[in-house]
Design a protein around this motif. Structure first.
Motif, PDB file in Angstrom:
ATOM      1  N   ARG A 186       0.858  -1.099  -0.013  1.00  0.00           N
ATOM      2  CA  ARG A 186       0.129   0.084   0.034  1.00  0.00           C
ATOM      3  C   ARG A 186       0.854   1.295  -0.046  1.00  0.00           C
ATOM      4  O   ARG A 186       0.405   2.088  -0.685  1.00  0.00           O
ATOM      5  CB  ARG A 186      -1.059  -0.190   1.253  1.00  0.00           C
ATOM      6  CG  ARG A 186      -1.933   1.100   1.127  1.00  0.00           C
ATOM      7  CD  ARG A 186      -2.859   1.228   2.477  1.00  0.00           C
ATOM      8  NE  ARG A 186      -3.902   2.184   2.448  1.00  0.00           N
ATOM      9  CZ  ARG A 186      -4.257   2.679   3.474  1.00  0.00           C
ATOM     10  NH1 ARG A 186      -4.342   2.026   4.491  1.00  0.00           N
ATOM     11  NH2 ARG A 186      -5.396   3.674   3.315  1.00  0.00           N
ATOM     12  N   VAL A 187       1.891   1.269   0.744  1.00  0.00           N
ATOM     13  CA  VAL A 187       2.769   2.447   0.875  1.00  0.00           C
ATOM     14  C   VAL A 187       3.696   2.447  -0.582  1.00  0.00           C
ATOM     15  O   VAL A 187       3.586   3.676  -0.871  1.00  0.00           O
ATOM     16  CB  VAL A 187       3.889   2.317   1.936  1.00  0.00           C
ATOM     17  CG1 VAL A 187       4.898   3.288   1.896  1.00  0.00           C
ATOM     18  CG2 VAL A 187       3.085   2.182   3.366  1.00  0.00           C
ATOM     19  N   ALA A 188       3.941   1.423  -1.111  1.00  0.00           N
ATOM     20  CA  ALA A 188       4.747   1.879  -2.406  1.00  0.00           C
ATOM     21  C   ALA A 188       3.783   2.268  -3.392  1.00  0.00           C
ATOM     22  O   ALA A 188       4.102   3.077  -4.320  1.00  0.00           O
ATOM     23  CB  ALA A 188       5.210   0.174  -2.678  1.00  0.00           C
ATOM     24  N   ARG A 189       2.648   1.774  -3.471  1.00  0.00           N
ATOM     25  CA  ARG A 189       1.660   2.121  -4.508  1.00  0.00           C
ATOM     26  C   ARG A 189       1.225   3.559  -4.189  1.00  0.00           C
ATOM     27  O   ARG A 189       1.307   4.357  -5.184  1.00  0.00           O
ATOM     28  CB  ARG A 189       0.232   1.431  -4.503  1.00  0.00           C
ATOM     29  CG  ARG A 189      -0.601   1.701  -5.464  1.00  0.00           C
ATOM     30  CD  ARG A 189      -1.695   0.470  -5.490  1.00  0.00           C
ATOM     31  NE  ARG A 189      -2.529   0.422  -4.015  1.00  0.00           N
ATOM     32  CZ  ARG A 189      -2.493  -0.612  -3.451  1.00  0.00           C
ATOM     33  NH1 ARG A 189      -1.642  -1.707  -3.710  1.00  0.00           N
ATOM     34  NH2 ARG A 189      -3.042  -0.616  -2.111  1.00  0.00           N
ATOM     35  N   PHE A 190       1.116   3.977  -3.190  1.00  0.00           N
ATOM     36  CA  PHE A 190       0.597   5.401  -2.754  1.00  0.00           C
ATOM     37  C   PHE A 190       1.579   6.266  -3.004  1.00  0.00           C
ATOM     38  O   PHE A 190       1.731   7.268  -3.570  1.00  0.00           O
ATOM     39  CB  PHE A 190       0.465   5.406  -1.169  1.00  0.00           C
ATOM     40  CG  PHE A 190      -0.248   6.952  -0.846  1.00  0.00           C
ATOM     41  CD1 PHE A 190      -1.547   7.095  -1.005  1.00  0.00           C
ATOM     42  CD2 PHE A 190       0.364   7.913  -0.591  1.00  0.00           C
ATOM     43  CE1 PHE A 190      -2.265   8.279  -0.426  1.00  0.00           C
ATOM     44  CE2 PHE A 190      -0.026   9.177  -0.377  1.00  0.00           C
ATOM     45  CZ  PHE A 190      -1.313   9.169  -0.247  1.00  0.00           C
ATOM     46  N   SER A 191       3.081   5.865  -2.724  1.00  0.00           N
ATOM     47  CA  SER A 191       4.319   6.616  -2.966  1.00  0.00           C
ATOM     48  C   SER A 191       4.415   6.984  -4.444  1.00  0.00           C
ATOM     49  O   SER A 191       5.070   8.165  -4.840  1.00  0.00           O
ATOM     50  CB  SER A 191       5.292   6.094  -2.146  1.00  0.00           C
ATOM     51  OG  SER A 191       6.845   6.891  -2.235  1.00  0.00           O
ATOM     52  N   ARG A 192       4.324   5.862  -5.332  1.00  0.00           N
ATOM     53  CA  ARG A 192       4.381   6.097  -6.801  1.00  0.00           C
ATOM     54  C   ARG A 192       3.652   6.781  -7.213  1.00  0.00           C
ATOM     55  O   ARG A 192       3.877   7.457  -8.326  1.00  0.00           O
ATOM     56  CB  ARG A 192       4.613   4.412  -7.398  1.00  0.00           C
ATOM     57  CG  ARG A 192       5.876   3.721  -6.971  1.00  0.00           C
ATOM     58  CD  ARG A 192       6.077   2.595  -7.753  1.00  0.00           C
ATOM     59  NE  ARG A 192       7.359   2.034  -7.449  1.00  0.00           N
ATOM     60  CZ  ARG A 192       7.450   0.954  -6.753  1.00  0.00           C
ATOM     61  NH1 ARG A 192       6.418   0.367  -6.302  1.00  0.00           N
ATOM     62  NH2 ARG A 192       8.746   0.453  -6.708  1.00  0.00           N
ATOM     63  N   ALA A 193       2.111   6.697  -6.718  1.00  0.00           N
ATOM     64  CA  ALA A 193       1.267   7.528  -7.195  1.00  0.00           C
ATOM     65  C   ALA A 193       1.431   8.904  -7.006  1.00  0.00           C
ATOM     66  O   ALA A 193       1.180   9.977  -7.937  1.00  0.00           O
ATOM     67  CB  ALA A 193      -0.168   7.293  -6.767  1.00  0.00           C
ATOM     68  N   LEU A 194       1.888   9.370  -5.692  1.00  0.00           N
ATOM     69  CA  LEU A 194       2.323  10.663  -5.426  1.00  0.00           C
ATOM     70  C   LEU A 194       3.457  11.161  -6.463  1.00  0.00           C
ATOM     71  O   LEU A 194       3.459  12.565  -6.677  1.00  0.00           O
ATOM     72  CB  LEU A 194       2.472  10.817  -3.890  1.00  0.00           C
ATOM     73  CG  LEU A 194       3.046  12.110  -3.444  1.00  0.00           C
ATOM     74  CD1 LEU A 194       1.910  13.115  -3.600  1.00  0.00           C
ATOM     75  CD2 LEU A 194       3.117  11.948  -1.965  1.00  0.00           C
ATOM     76  N   ALA A 195       4.550  10.437  -6.435  1.00  0.00           N
ATOM     77  CA  ALA A 195       5.424  10.782  -7.266  1.00  0.00           C
ATOM     78  C   ALA A 195       5.125  11.048  -8.869  1.00  0.00           C
ATOM     79  O   ALA A 195       5.289  12.008  -9.249  1.00  0.00           O
ATOM     80  CB  ALA A 195       6.771   9.633  -7.382  1.00  0.00           C
ATOM     81  N   ALA A 196       4.132  10.348  -9.364  1.00  0.00           N
ATOM     82  CA  ALA A 196       3.895  10.530 -10.597  1.00  0.00           C
ATOM     83  C   ALA A 196       2.824  11.909 -10.571  1.00  0.00           C
ATOM     84  O   ALA A 196       3.140  12.644 -11.828  1.00  0.00           O
ATOM     85  CB  ALA A 196       2.911   9.362 -11.052  1.00  0.00           C
ATOM     86  N   SER A 197       2.127  12.156  -9.716  1.00  0.00           N
ATOM     87  CA  SER A 197       1.358  13.465  -9.722  1.00  0.00           C
ATOM     88  C   SER A 197       2.465  14.497  -9.442  1.00  0.00           C
ATOM     89  O   SER A 197       2.108  15.744  -9.930  1.00  0.00           O
ATOM     90  CB  SER A 197       0.364  13.210  -8.384  1.00  0.00           C
ATOM     91  OG  SER A 197      -0.611  12.278  -8.814  1.00  0.00           O
ATOM     92  N   LEU A 198       3.355  14.267  -8.613  1.00  0.00           N
ATOM     93  CA  LEU A 198       4.329  15.348  -8.483  1.00  0.00           C
ATOM     94  C   LEU A 198       4.936  15.973  -9.904  1.00  0.00           C
ATOM     95  O   LEU A 198       4.945  17.118 -10.156  1.00  0.00           O
ATOM     96  CB  LEU A 198       5.411  14.919  -7.669  1.00  0.00           C
ATOM     97  CG  LEU A 198       6.592  16.148  -7.321  1.00  0.00           C
ATOM     98  CD1 LEU A 198       5.931  17.218  -6.440  1.00  0.00           C
ATOM     99  CD2 LEU A 198       7.693  15.557  -6.788  1.00  0.00           C
ATOM    100  N   LEU A 199       5.170  15.007 -10.710  1.00  0.00           N
ATOM    101  CA  LEU A 199       6.031  15.430 -12.104  1.00  0.00           C
ATOM    102  C   LEU A 199       4.770  15.742 -13.069  1.00  0.00           C
ATOM    103  O   LEU A 199       5.108  16.499 -13.987  1.00  0.00           O
ATOM    104  CB  LEU A 199       6.490  14.016 -12.677  1.00  0.00           C
ATOM    105  CG  LEU A 199       7.986  13.556 -11.628  1.00  0.00           C
ATOM    106  CD1 LEU A 199       8.466  12.412 -12.455  1.00  0.00           C
ATOM    107  CD2 LEU A 199       8.535  14.736 -11.528  1.00  0.00           C
ATOM    108  N   THR A 200       3.725  15.489 -13.063  1.00  0.00           N
ATOM    109  CA  THR A 200       2.470  16.120 -13.536  1.00  0.00           C
ATOM    110  C   THR A 200       2.236  17.448 -13.299  1.00  0.00           C
ATOM    111  O   THR A 200       2.447  18.325 -14.182  1.00  0.00           O
ATOM    112  CB  THR A 200       1.263  15.273 -13.344  1.00  0.00           C
ATOM    113  OG1 THR A 200       1.328  13.819 -13.825  1.00  0.00           O
ATOM    114  CG2 THR A 200       0.165  15.973 -14.311  1.00  0.00           C
TER     115      THR A 200
END
Length: 236
Positions: free
Chosen positions: A109-123
């Motif tokens: 769950r943490v990995a999925r959330f962290s990666r999604a946040l990273a993707a949103s950051l770059l967007t």
């Protein structure tokens, strides 16, 4: 003219290299070092949190403290990025990530959330994610031997002496499971900026081109081992 990619590199990695060589660099809308550093920490959390927490309990105290610290830094850095329409959502989600880690939520769950946040950051704050030209992995192999082998070992797996002396120990680049979780951009970031709290130093003395090549080479070491194993299996 594109430089030649080593024939020993896994075919999938060669395709990635060729695709990235054709990518156009995005224009940064925020200070690149801040966005890149934040992205790197999110990537690190996504990959390494599983070593820190298991079944709702701390499995490695040092790793867990590092995860807490990194999530705190992410929250602070997101909070001071330039205002955009997505900024407040990013701030809320960075706080949610801190809570997930504080509550020792499952690694997946943490990995999925962290990666999604990273993707949103770059967007919200685009920065270049790829080298401007195809990485030279032949040259990178030499650079690795000169700059990295003393800690990570000539084959990418840290020698016993270094493993015992350094805390935390150097990354084992032959670990296929972790290699599949890493990105070339994440490795490039660590090579460029170093990693605070570890023995990993910044290698800004290398050219940007060489740092990208080194990132792709280090990330391909485990894939090379898999490719060799597949060839041996087929030949036998």
């Amino acid at each position: 003219m594109h430089r030649i990619i080593s024939a020993t590199v896994h075919p999938a990695m060669r395709l990635i290299l060729l695709a990235l060589a054709l990518c156009l660099s995005a224009t940064a809308s925020a200070e690149e070092p801040d966005v890149r550093t934040t992205w790197r920490l999110l990537d690190y959390i996504a990959v390494d949190y599983a070593s820190a927490v298991s079944n709702g309990r701390v499995a490695d105290e040092f790793e867990y403290r590092e995860m807490v610290e990194f999530s705190d830094v992410v929250a602070r850095q997101v909070a001071v990025l330039p205002d955009t329409k997505d900024n407040q959502a990013l701030i809320r989600r960075s706080d949610q990530l801190r809570a997930l880690i504080a509550n020792k939520e499952p690694a997946e769950r943490v990995a999925r959330f962290s990666r999604a946040l990273a993707a949103s950051l770059l967007t919200a704050y685009p920065v270049p994610l790829a080298p401007s030209q195809e990485p030279d992995l032949v040259r990178a192999r030499t650079i690795f031997a000169q700059n990295c082998a003393s800690c990570h070992g000539a084959a990418g797996s840290a020698p016993p002496a270094a493993m015992q002396a350094l805390d935390p120990p150097p990354i084992d680049f032959t670990d296929i499971d972790r290699a599949r979780q890493r990105s070339a951009f994440g490795l490039y970031q660590v090579i460029t900026q170093g990693l605070e709290g570890t023995s990993m130093a910044s290698f800004t003395s290398l050219s940007d081109e060489d740092r990208w090549a080194l990132a792709f080479y280090a990330g391909s070491i485990a894939l090379e081992d898999v490719a060799k194993g597949e060839r041996i299996w087929r030949e036998d």
